[in-house]
Design a protein around this motif. Structure first.
Motif, PDB file in Angstrom:
ATOM      1  N   MET A   1       0.839  -1.204   0.000  1.00 49.01           N
ATOM      2  CA  MET A   1       0.000   0.000   0.000  1.00 49.01           C
ATOM      3  C   MET A   1       0.871   1.250   0.000  1.00 49.01           C
ATOM      4  SD  MET A   1      -2.830   1.224   2.791  1.00 49.01           S
ATOM      5  CE  MET A   1      -3.399   2.928   2.800  1.00 49.01           C
ATOM      6  N   ILE A   2       0.390   2.310  -0.613  1.00 60.28           N
ATOM      7  CA  ILE A   2       1.100   3.581  -0.628  1.00 60.28           C
ATOM      8  C   ILE A   2       1.212   4.116   0.788  1.00 60.28           C
ATOM      9  CG2 ILE A   2       1.049   5.948  -1.490  1.00 60.28           C
ATOM     10  CD1 ILE A   2      -0.706   4.881  -3.792  1.00 60.28           C
ATOM     11  N   GLU A   3       2.393   4.565   1.167  1.00 61.31           N
ATOM     12  CA  GLU A   3       2.581   5.165   2.488  1.00 61.31           C
ATOM     13  C   GLU A   3       2.153   6.626   2.419  1.00 61.31           C
ATOM     14  OE1 GLU A   3       6.121   5.968   5.777  1.00 61.31           O
ATOM     15  OE2 GLU A   3       6.520   4.765   3.984  1.00 61.31           O
ATOM     16  N   ILE A   4       1.247   7.011   3.331  1.00 57.61           N
ATOM     17  CA  ILE A   4       0.697   8.366   3.289  1.00 57.61           C
ATOM     18  C   ILE A   4       0.680   8.996   4.667  1.00 57.61           C
ATOM     19  CG2 ILE A   4      -0.766   7.964   1.273  1.00 57.61           C
ATOM     20  CD1 ILE A   4      -3.104   7.512   3.167  1.00 57.61           C
ATOM     21  N   LYS A   5       0.280  10.241   4.700  1.00 55.83           N
ATOM     22  CA  LYS A   5       0.058  10.989   5.927  1.00 55.83           C
ATOM     23  C   LYS A   5       1.322  11.178   6.771  1.00 55.83           C
ATOM     24  CE  LYS A   5      -4.835  10.084   6.563  1.00 55.83           C
ATOM     25  NZ  LYS A   5      -5.904   9.732   7.495  1.00 55.83           N
ATOM     26  N   LYS A   6       2.435  11.417   6.126  1.00 60.52           N
ATOM     27  CA  LYS A   6       3.617  11.791   6.889  1.00 60.52           C
ATOM     28  C   LYS A   6       3.436  13.187   7.482  1.00 60.52           C
ATOM     29  CE  LYS A   6       6.953   8.969   4.338  1.00 60.52           C
ATOM     30  NZ  LYS A   6       8.194   8.964   3.527  1.00 60.52           N
ATOM     31  N   ARG A   7       2.798  14.044   6.690  1.00 61.53           N
ATOM     32  CA  ARG A   7       2.497  15.418   7.116  1.00 61.53           C
ATOM     33  C   ARG A   7       1.111  15.775   6.594  1.00 61.53           C
ATOM     34  NH1 ARG A   7       7.430  17.871   3.906  1.00 61.53           N
ATOM     35  NH2 ARG A   7       6.435  16.433   2.436  1.00 61.53           N
ATOM     36  N   PRO A   8       0.405  16.708   7.241  1.00 63.80           N
ATOM     37  CA  PRO A   8      -0.925  17.091   6.752  1.00 63.80           C
ATOM     38  C   PRO A   8      -0.945  17.472   5.285  1.00 63.80           C
ATOM     39  CG  PRO A   8      -0.578  18.009   8.924  1.00 63.80           C
ATOM     40  CD  PRO A   8       0.738  17.380   8.516  1.00 63.80           C
ATOM     41  N   LYS A   9       0.096  18.160   4.795  1.00 63.25           N
ATOM     42  CA  LYS A   9       0.088  18.606   3.402  1.00 63.25           C
ATOM     43  C   LYS A   9       0.305  17.461   2.407  1.00 63.25           C
ATOM     44  CE  LYS A   9       4.977  20.065   3.279  1.00 63.25           C
ATOM     45  NZ  LYS A   9       5.865  21.223   3.036  1.00 63.25           N
ATOM     46  N   ASP A  10       0.577  16.245   2.922  1.00 65.44           N
ATOM     47  CA  ASP A  10       0.705  15.081   2.058  1.00 65.44           C
ATOM     48  C   ASP A  10      -0.645  14.460   1.708  1.00 65.44           C
ATOM     49  OD1 ASP A  10       3.434  15.327   2.096  1.00 65.44           O
ATOM     50  OD2 ASP A  10       3.746  13.827   3.653  1.00 65.44           O
ATOM     51  N   PHE A  11      -1.702  14.867   2.416  1.00 66.86           N
ATOM     52  CA  PHE A  11      -3.026  14.264   2.243  1.00 66.86           C
ATOM     53  C   PHE A  11      -4.049  15.391   2.196  1.00 66.86           C
ATOM     54  CE2 PHE A  11      -6.842  11.913   3.496  1.00 66.86           C
ATOM     55  CZ  PHE A  11      -6.680  10.707   2.832  1.00 66.86           C
ATOM     56  N   ILE A  12      -4.544  15.674   1.006  1.00 67.41           N
ATOM     57  CA  ILE A  12      -5.474  16.796   0.802  1.00 67.41           C
ATOM     58  C   ILE A  12      -6.832  16.243   0.381  1.00 67.41           C
ATOM     59  CG2 ILE A  12      -5.908  18.909  -0.510  1.00 67.41           C
ATOM     60  CD1 ILE A  12      -2.801  19.041  -0.935  1.00 67.41           C
ATOM     61  N   VAL A  13      -7.884  16.706   1.050  1.00 68.99           N
ATOM     62  CA  VAL A  13      -9.241  16.240   0.756  1.00 68.99           C
ATOM     63  C   VAL A  13     -10.128  17.453   0.483  1.00 68.99           C
ATOM     64  CG1 VAL A  13     -11.193  14.840   1.517  1.00 68.99           C
ATOM     65  CG2 VAL A  13      -8.894  14.343   2.390  1.00 68.99           C
ATOM     66  N   ILE A  14     -10.771  17.461  -0.675  1.00 67.89           N
ATOM     67  CA  ILE A  14     -11.680  18.547  -1.038  1.00 67.89           C
ATOM     68  C   ILE A  14     -13.071  17.971  -1.256  1.00 67.89           C
ATOM     69  CG2 ILE A  14     -12.180  20.380  -2.695  1.00 67.89           C
ATOM     70  CD1 ILE A  14      -9.184  20.529  -3.291  1.00 67.89           C
ATOM     71  N   GLU A  15     -14.014  18.433  -0.459  1.00 68.38           N
ATOM     72  CA  GLU A  15     -15.381  17.933  -0.547  1.00 68.38           C
ATOM     73  C   GLU A  15     -16.044  18.366  -1.850  1.00 68.38           C
ATOM     74  OE1 GLU A  15     -18.154  17.764   3.063  1.00 68.38           O
ATOM     75  OE2 GLU A  15     -18.873  19.527   1.980  1.00 68.38           O
ATOM     76  N   GLU A  16     -16.788  17.454  -2.460  1.00 66.75           N
ATOM     77  CA  GLU A  16     -17.548  17.750  -3.674  1.00 66.75           C
ATOM     78  C   GLU A  16     -19.034  17.744  -3.320  1.00 66.75           C
ATOM     79  OE1 GLU A  16     -14.544  15.977  -7.066  1.00 66.75           O
ATOM     80  OE2 GLU A  16     -16.081  14.639  -6.244  1.00 66.75           O
ATOM     81  N   ALA A  17     -19.701  18.872  -3.540  1.00 66.26           N
ATOM     82  CA  ALA A  17     -21.111  18.995  -3.175  1.00 66.26           C
ATOM     83  C   ALA A  17     -21.803  19.971  -4.120  1.00 66.26           C
ATOM     84  CB  ALA A  17     -21.250  19.478  -1.731  1.00 66.26           C
ATOM     85  N   SER A  18     -23.122  19.817  -4.240  1.00 67.68           N
ATOM     86  CA  SER A  18     -23.937  20.748  -5.029  1.00 67.68           C
ATOM     87  C   SER A  18     -24.893  21.464  -4.082  1.00 67.68           C
ATOM     88  CB  SER A  18     -24.726  19.985  -6.107  1.00 67.68           C
ATOM     89  OG  SER A  18     -23.858  19.380  -7.027  1.00 67.68           O
ATOM     90  N   LEU A  19     -24.557  22.697  -3.744  1.00 65.04           N
ATOM     91  CA  LEU A  19     -25.344  23.464  -2.782  1.00 65.04           C
ATOM     92  C   LEU A  19     -25.726  24.807  -3.410  1.00 65.04           C
ATOM     93  CD1 LEU A  19     -23.091  22.757   0.321  1.00 65.04           C
ATOM     94  CD2 LEU A  19     -25.317  21.720  -0.127  1.00 65.04           C
ATOM     95  N   GLU A  20     -27.005  25.092  -3.483  1.00 68.49           N
ATOM     96  CA  GLU A  20     -27.479  26.336  -4.079  1.00 68.49           C
ATOM     97  C   GLU A  20     -27.703  27.399  -3.006  1.00 68.49           C
ATOM     98  OE1 GLU A  20     -30.885  25.850  -6.536  1.00 68.49           O
ATOM     99  OE2 GLU A  20     -29.956  24.325  -7.820  1.00 68.49           O
ATOM    100  N   THR A  21     -27.110  28.553  -3.215  1.00 68.13           N
ATOM    101  CA  THR A  21     -27.333  29.651  -2.274  1.00 68.13           C
ATOM    102  C   THR A  21     -28.665  30.333  -2.576  1.00 68.13           C
ATOM    103  OG1 THR A  21     -26.081  31.163  -3.691  1.00 68.13           O
ATOM    104  CG2 THR A  21     -24.873  30.041  -1.927  1.00 68.13           C
ATOM    105  N   ASP A  22     -29.229  30.975  -1.554  1.00 64.21           N
ATOM    106  CA  ASP A  22     -30.528  31.643  -1.663  1.00 64.21           C
ATOM    107  C   ASP A  22     -30.500  32.851  -0.727  1.00 64.21           C
ATOM    108  OD1 ASP A  22     -33.189  32.477  -1.416  1.00 64.21           O
ATOM    109  OD2 ASP A  22     -33.974  30.465  -1.713  1.00 64.21           O
TER     110      ASP A  22
END
Length: 285
Positions: A1-22
Motif C-alpha cells: 500500500m502507498i505510504e501516506i500521511k507523513k504530514r498534513p500537506k501530504d493528504f489533501i481532501v476537497i469535498e464535492e457537493a452541489s449546494l445552491e445559495t438563496d
C-alpha cells in the motif's frame, strides 16, 4: 500500500457537493479549510453543521453551515492546528450528514512507484474499524441478552461491528468466486481480485447487504451465517437483536470504478461519499 500521511500537506481532501445559495435562506454557508484538526471537535467548538467527517492529519476543505453570520473571513491558529472560514452565501437548510456527493483526494507519493487501479472493492476502511470492532461485538452480545436504547457512541460501535461483518462476508464470497489474493494492512485482511473490471461486473453482485432485520440478504446470507458462527453469534439471535435495535439494514455498492491520475508526485482521484481513499490505495499497490 502507498505510504501516506507523513504530514498534513501530504493528504489533501476537497469535498464535492452541489449546494445552491438563496438570499432568503436562514442558514449561513461557509467553506471550511482546516489542518491537523478533526471535524467533530471543531464543530463542537465553533457550532457549525457539516456533511461529513474529514481526516485530522490532512488539509481538508468542506462546506459547513452556521445559524448566524460569522463574518466574511475567519482565520485562527489553535493549539493543534489551523482553520479558515470563507463565507459563501445563505442557504435554505442547514447541512446534515450525507449532504455531499463525495470527495476529491490529492495524496503525495514521495517518489513511490504506483499503478492506479481502475476499480476497487468498496470495503469499509480501517479508520472505521480499528479499535472499535471488539467493543462493538461485545456490546452487541450484551444487547442480545438485554436490549436497550443506545447512546451515540454505542451506536457508532455497533455500526463498526456491522461494517466488519460486511467486509468479512464479502471477503469470503470474493475468495470463493473470483481470482485474487488477500492483502493485510494494519492487521485487517482485504481480498484483492486479480481479474479485470469487466469480469468483476459479470461475476460479482453490484450491491452487498449491510445487516438489518428488514433487508433481503440475497446471496450474502450464507456467508453471514458462516461469519456469525465464527463470531459465536446465532443467526436467530442476530436478527432478533437487530430488530430490537431497529436496525433495518441497507445495501452498499460492492465495487467502484475510479479514474485516477498522477501528476507532480501526487495521485489524485474522486470517490463518492462513504468510500475510503485508504482502501483504494491498497488496490493501487
Amino acid at each position: 500500500m502507498i505510504e501516506i500521511k507523513k504530514r498534513p500537506k501530504d493528504f489533501i481532501v476537497i469535498e464535492e457537493a452541489s449546494l445552491e445559495t438563496d438570499e432568503n435562506g436562514t442558514h449561513f454557508l461557509y467553506l471550511l479549510t482546516k489542518k491537523n484538526l478533526t471535524t467533530r471537535e471543531l464543530a463542537s467548538f465553533l457550532g457549525f453543521s457539516y456533511a461529513g467527517l474529514k481526516d485530522k492529519t490532512a488539509i481538508t476543505v468542506q462546506h459547513v453551515t452556521f445559524p448566524e453570520f460569522k463574518g466574511n473571513h475567519i482565520r485562527e491558529n489553535l493549539k493543534d492546528g489551523t482553520y479558515f472560514l470563507k463565507f459563501i452565501g445563505k442557504i435554505k437548510k442547514k447541512i446534515k450528514i450525507g449532504h455531499l456527493k463525495g470527495n476529491r483526494f490529492y495524496i503525495k507519493l514521495h517518489g513511490q512507484k504506483v499503478k492506479p487501479a481502475d476499480y476497487f472493492i468498496n470495503f469499509y476502511g480501517i479508520q472505521r474499524l480499528k479499535g472499535n470492532i471488539d467493543k462493538g461485538k461485545k456490546l452487541f452480545k450484551k444487547l442480545m441478552e438485554k436490549p436497550r436504547k443506545l447512546k451515540w457512541r454505542e451506536n457508532f460501535l455497533i455500526d463498526a461491528f456491522l461494517s466488519f461483518l460486511w467486509n468479512e462476508t464479502l471477503n469470503l464470497y470474493l475468495s470463493e468466486t473470483v481470482e485474487g489474493t488477500f492483502k493485510t494492512h494494519e492487521d485487517f485482511r482485504f481480498f484483492i481480485p486479480s481479474e479485470p473490471f469487466e469480469k468483476i461486473r459479470e461475476k460479482v453482485p453490484r450491491f452487498w447487504t449491510i445487516a438489518g432485520h428488514k433487508k433481503d440478504y440475497r446471496e450474502s446470507w450464507s456467508f453471514y451465517k458462516k461469519i456469525l458462527l465464527k463470531e459465536g453469534i446465532s443467526t436467530d439471535d442476530f436478527i432478533k437483536t437487530l430488530k430490537n435495535l431497529r436496525i433495518k439494514g441497507d445495501f452498499r455498492k460492492t465495487y467502484l470504478p475510479v479514474e485516477a491520475k498522477i501528476e507532480n508526485d501526487f495521485i489524485s482521484f474522486s470517490l463518492p461519499k462513504g468510500a475510503y481513499a485508504t482502501v483504494y490505495l491498497i488496490f493501487c499497490g
